[in-house]
Design a protein around this motif. Structure first.
Motif, PDB file in Angstrom:
ATOM      1  N   TYR A   2       0.884  -1.167   0.000  1.00 49.70           N
ATOM      2  CA  TYR A   2       0.000   0.000   0.000  1.00 49.70           C
ATOM      3  C   TYR A   2       0.916   1.210   0.000  1.00 49.70           C
ATOM      4  O   TYR A   2       1.629   1.445   0.956  1.00 49.70           O
ATOM      5  CB  TYR A   2      -0.892   0.017   1.250  1.00 49.70           C
ATOM      6  N   ASP A   3       0.884   1.986  -1.068  1.00 48.94           N
ATOM      7  CA  ASP A   3       1.858   3.064  -1.209  1.00 48.94           C
ATOM      8  C   ASP A   3       1.172   4.408  -1.416  1.00 48.94           C
ATOM      9  O   ASP A   3       0.938   4.826  -2.544  1.00 48.94           O
ATOM     10  CB  ASP A   3       2.795   2.748  -2.379  1.00 48.94           C
ATOM     11  N   ILE A   4       0.850   5.059  -0.303  1.00 49.72           N
ATOM     12  CA  ILE A   4       0.258   6.394  -0.385  1.00 49.72           C
ATOM     13  C   ILE A   4       1.393   7.400  -0.494  1.00 49.72           C
ATOM     14  O   ILE A   4       2.336   7.378   0.282  1.00 49.72           O
ATOM     15  CB  ILE A   4      -0.602   6.700   0.853  1.00 49.72           C
ATOM     16  N   LYS A   5       1.268   8.276  -1.464  1.00 49.51           N
ATOM     17  CA  LYS A   5       2.261   9.332  -1.644  1.00 49.51           C
ATOM     18  C   LYS A   5       1.980  10.440  -0.631  1.00 49.51           C
ATOM     19  O   LYS A   5       0.845  10.850  -0.448  1.00 49.51           O
ATOM     20  CB  LYS A   5       2.194   9.915  -3.063  1.00 49.51           C
ATOM     21  N   ASP A   6       3.031  10.908   0.020  1.00 47.74           N
ATOM     22  CA  ASP A   6       2.866  11.957   1.028  1.00 47.74           C
ATOM     23  C   ASP A   6       2.648  13.313   0.364  1.00 47.74           C
ATOM     24  O   ASP A   6       3.017  13.524  -0.792  1.00 47.74           O
ATOM     25  CB  ASP A   6       4.101  12.018   1.934  1.00 47.74           C
ATOM     26  N   PHE A   7       2.038  14.231   1.106  1.00 49.30           N
ATOM     27  CA  PHE A   7       1.883  15.610   0.646  1.00 49.30           C
ATOM     28  C   PHE A   7       3.237  16.296   0.624  1.00 49.30           C
ATOM     29  O   PHE A   7       4.071  16.053   1.496  1.00 49.30           O
ATOM     30  CB  PHE A   7       1.051  16.433   1.644  1.00 49.30           C
ATOM     31  N   SER A   8       3.422  17.189  -0.310  1.00 45.02           N
ATOM     32  CA  SER A   8       4.557  18.104  -0.200  1.00 45.02           C
ATOM     33  C   SER A   8       4.103  19.198   0.761  1.00 45.02           C
ATOM     34  O   SER A   8       2.919  19.348   1.044  1.00 45.02           O
ATOM     35  CB  SER A   8       4.888  18.702  -1.574  1.00 45.02           C
ATOM     36  N   GLU A   9       5.036  19.979   1.274  1.00 44.16           N
ATOM     37  CA  GLU A   9       4.676  21.074   2.185  1.00 44.16           C
ATOM     38  C   GLU A   9       3.768  22.075   1.462  1.00 44.16           C
ATOM     39  O   GLU A   9       2.854  22.634   2.056  1.00 44.16           O
ATOM     40  CB  GLU A   9       5.933  21.768   2.718  1.00 44.16           C
ATOM     41  N   GLU A  10       4.020  22.257   0.178  1.00 42.17           N
ATOM     42  CA  GLU A  10       3.193  23.183  -0.605  1.00 42.17           C
ATOM     43  C   GLU A  10       1.754  22.666  -0.710  1.00 42.17           C
ATOM     44  O   GLU A  10       0.803  23.425  -0.539  1.00 42.17           O
ATOM     45  CB  GLU A  10       3.797  23.356  -2.007  1.00 42.17           C
ATOM     46  N   GLN A  11       1.603  21.359  -0.982  1.00 43.14           N
ATOM     47  CA  GLN A  11       0.263  20.780  -1.062  1.00 43.14           C
ATOM     48  C   GLN A  11      -0.453  20.884   0.285  1.00 43.14           C
ATOM     49  O   GLN A  11      -1.631  21.200   0.348  1.00 43.14           O
ATOM     50  CB  GLN A  11       0.339  19.308  -1.484  1.00 43.14           C
ATOM     51  N   LYS A  12       0.290  20.594   1.363  1.00 40.24           N
ATOM     52  CA  LYS A  12      -0.306  20.699   2.701  1.00 40.24           C
ATOM     53  C   LYS A  12      -0.809  22.108   2.951  1.00 40.24           C
ATOM     54  O   LYS A  12      -1.896  22.315   3.460  1.00 40.24           O
ATOM     55  CB  LYS A  12       0.728  20.326   3.778  1.00 40.24           C
ATOM     56  N   VAL A  73       1.750  12.798   6.408  1.00 38.65           N
ATOM     57  CA  VAL A  73       0.312  12.600   6.197  1.00 38.65           C
ATOM     58  C   VAL A  73       0.026  11.141   5.872  1.00 38.65           C
ATOM     59  O   VAL A  73      -0.966  10.576   6.335  1.00 38.65           O
ATOM     60  CB  VAL A  73      -0.222  13.535   5.095  1.00 38.65           C
ATOM     61  N   SER A  74       0.893  10.501   5.113  1.00 37.93           N
ATOM     62  CA  SER A  74       0.655   9.098   4.767  1.00 37.93           C
ATOM     63  C   SER A  74       0.678   8.223   6.023  1.00 37.93           C
ATOM     64  O   SER A  74      -0.180   7.342   6.180  1.00 37.93           O
ATOM     65  CB  SER A  74       1.669   8.599   3.739  1.00 37.93           C
ATOM     66  N   ALA A  75       1.626   8.455   6.922  1.00 35.66           N
ATOM     67  CA  ALA A  75       1.669   7.690   8.170  1.00 35.66           C
ATOM     68  C   ALA A  75       0.401   7.954   8.987  1.00 35.66           C
ATOM     69  O   ALA A  75      -0.180   7.032   9.577  1.00 35.66           O
ATOM     70  CB  ALA A  75       2.905   8.052   8.980  1.00 35.66           C
ATOM     71  N   TYR A  76      -0.042   9.203   8.996  1.00 35.52           N
ATOM     72  CA  TYR A  76      -1.269   9.554   9.716  1.00 35.52           C
ATOM     73  C   TYR A  76      -2.463   8.814   9.117  1.00 35.52           C
ATOM     74  O   TYR A  76      -3.301   8.280   9.838  1.00 35.52           O
ATOM     75  CB  TYR A  76      -1.506  11.062   9.666  1.00 35.52           C
ATOM     76  N   LEU A  77      -2.553   8.775   7.786  1.00 33.32           N
ATOM     77  CA  LEU A  77      -3.665   8.096   7.116  1.00 33.32           C
ATOM     78  C   LEU A  77      -3.697   6.609   7.479  1.00 33.32           C
ATOM     79  O   LEU A  77      -4.759   6.061   7.779  1.00 33.32           O
ATOM     80  CB  LEU A  77      -3.571   8.259   5.602  1.00 33.32           C
ATOM     81  N   TYR A  78      -2.531   5.961   7.460  1.00 32.48           N
ATOM     82  CA  TYR A  78      -2.477   4.548   7.810  1.00 32.48           C
ATOM     83  C   TYR A  78      -2.883   4.322   9.262  1.00 32.48           C
ATOM     84  O   TYR A  78      -3.666   3.431   9.576  1.00 32.48           O
ATOM     85  CB  TYR A  78      -1.074   3.980   7.577  1.00 32.48           C
ATOM     86  N   ARG A  79      -2.334   5.126  10.162  1.00 35.05           N
ATOM     87  CA  ARG A  79      -2.622   4.971  11.588  1.00 35.05           C
ATOM     88  C   ARG A  79      -4.107   5.226  11.870  1.00 35.05           C
ATOM     89  O   ARG A  79      -4.760   4.473  12.579  1.00 35.05           O
ATOM     90  CB  ARG A  79      -1.736   5.898  12.421  1.00 35.05           C
TER      91      ARG A  79
END
Length: 183
Positions: A2-12, A73-79
């Motif tokens: 399962y490979d969720i791409k993390d946000f860049s700081e700009e996207q965040k 954000v990806s770690a947060y989504l999984y958790r």
């Protein structure tokens, strides 16, 4: 796997501060299926997996500026997905009771008379609930109908947990008197 791409700081920043729906939608579309598959691996039910994944993304959108505090954000989504799945499974535990405890009600509930009485009682309860003030009714339905905790209901309504508790006290007291008066 399962490979969720993390946000860049700009996207965040665009999502959290500027509330850019396009950037969020793009992230959501790219990663929803991945998060659903992860949830499915835990709950083993497609509908529940879809619900959990959608709820987690909904929470991300509603974080607003707090999103900037999350490093991954990806770690947060999984958790968050794992925790929601485990809570869902914990709440789905089946509790078995002896058939003898319910044998009288099982037979009675099949009669047309019992069904009519049950329908009348349901209408009385719905009428009593509709007599509550809008906020008290909302709190009561979130907790009793949607099975939310007081904390979840408070977050949903944008009020304090103690306020939800007070709404519940008022609702139960008022419903008790309204239904008691019907007898």
């Amino acid at each position: 796997m399962y490979d969720i791409k993390d946000f860049s700081e700009e996207q965040k920043h665009k999502i959290a501060i500027m509330r850019d729906e396009y950037v969020f939608k793009e992230f959501f579309i790219k990663n929803l299926e991945i998060l659903e598959e992860y949830a499915l691996s835990i709950v083993k039910d497609n509908c529940h997996a879809e619900d959990v994944a959608s709820e987690v993304f909904w929470e991300i959108w509603n974080m607003g500026p707090k999103l900037m505090e999350i490093k991954s954000v990806s770690a947060y989504l999984y958790r968050a997905t794992k925790n929601k799945c485990l809570n869902l499974l914990r709440n789905k535990i089946v509790r078995y009771e002896s058939v003898e405890l319910h044998c009288n009600t099982l037979i009675d509930d099949l009669s047309p008379e019992a069904l009519l009485i049950s329908t009348e009682k349901t209408k009385e309860i719905e009428f009593a609930i509709n007599q509550l003030s809008p906020k008290t009714k909302e709190a009561f339905l979130l907790v009793k109908d949607c099975q939310m905790t007081y904390k979840q209901a408070a977050e949903s309504m944008g009020i304090a947990v103690k306020t939800v508790d007070r709404h519940m006290q008022i609702a139960i007291e008022k419903l008790y008197f309204l239904l008691k008066a019907k007898k």
